[in-house]
Design an enzyme around this catalytic site. Structure first.
Site, PDB file in Angstrom:
ATOM      1  N   CYS A   1      21.962 -10.700 -13.750  1.00  0.00           N
ATOM      2  CA  CYS A   1      22.331 -10.583 -12.336  1.00  0.00           C
ATOM      3  C   CYS A   1      21.911 -11.814 -11.553  1.00  0.00           C
ATOM      4  CB  CYS A   1      21.729  -9.319 -11.726  1.00  0.00           C
ATOM      5  SG  CYS A   1      22.448  -7.790 -12.390  1.00  0.00           S
ATOM      6  N   CYS A  17      16.237  -9.098 -13.537  1.00  0.00           N
ATOM      7  CA  CYS A  17      17.503  -9.028 -14.258  1.00  0.00           C
ATOM      8  C   CYS A  17      18.105 -10.423 -14.378  1.00  0.00           C
ATOM      9  CB  CYS A  17      18.481  -8.081 -13.560  1.00  0.00           C
ATOM     10  SG  CYS A  17      20.042  -7.917 -14.458  1.00  0.00           S
TER      11      CYS A  17
END
Length: 192
Positions: free
Chosen positions: A156, A153
């Site tokens: 993130c 991700c």
């Protein structure tokens, strides 16, 4: 020589000498030098200047959990206990892995879509553990970044890296946690 390396790796993980997987068997049968590299990569974290033994064990545990590897999860739980991690710290590492699995799916979706409408919708995901983690804010962010890197991700990873630097962590510490995560991910393909 390779059988000795395998025995040492299994001992490092607290696994019995007769432990085997098809992948391990193939590496032995094929006389693969990779097994030595893998053990040295893992062993190298004992000398880490950025992460102590407890942190190495807890990050490794979180990554093993994220990869659904119960054999490694058990091994790294034991290593965490041997490094004086509390049961609450061990639980926090597992909770972090679980929470980040949800966050990584959700925020990766938002990132992929790139639509303002999705960006403005309330996430509605409970994340109270992030407010006051047993592991402490900086280390919880470090574990979060490591799990996010393994889960792929980008949003993130960037968010946790910015938080870490804002909390006074170093780029070297961030890099070391991701390097460790890469080694655990590779180990997970061999020991499962």
């Amino acid at each position: 020589m390779l059988a000795s390396t395998l025995n040492d790796l299994l001992a490092d993980l607290g696994l019995p000498e007769d432990y085997s997987t098809p992948s391990l068997e193939q590496l032995i049968q094929g006389d693969s030098k990779y097994l030595r590299d893998l053990r040295m990569n893992l062993k190298g974290f004992r000398r880490s200047k950025e992460l102590n033994a407890k942190e190495v064990a807890l990050i490794s545990l979180a990554i093993a959990n994220a990869l659904h590897n119960t054999v490694l999860e058990k091994a790294f739980t034991q290593q965490a206990r041997e490094s004086e991690a509390t049961e609450a710290e061990i639980a926090d590492a597992i909770a972090c892995s679980s929470l980040l699995s949800a966050n990584n799916v959700f925020y990766r979706f938002r990132h992929y879509m790139g639509k303002e409408s999705y960006e403005t919708m309330r996430a509605g995901l409970r994340m109270n553990i992030m407010m006051n983690p047993v592991l402490g804010k900086e280390f919880f962010e470090l574990v979060s970044l490591a799990v996010s890197a393994v889960n792929g991700c980008e949003a993130c990873v960037k968010s946790h890296e910015a938080s870490l630097l804002g909390l006074g962590s170093s780029e070297a510490r961030v890099f070391e946690s991701v390097r460790l995560s890469a080694v655990i991910a590779s180990l997970s393909r061999i020991v499962y």
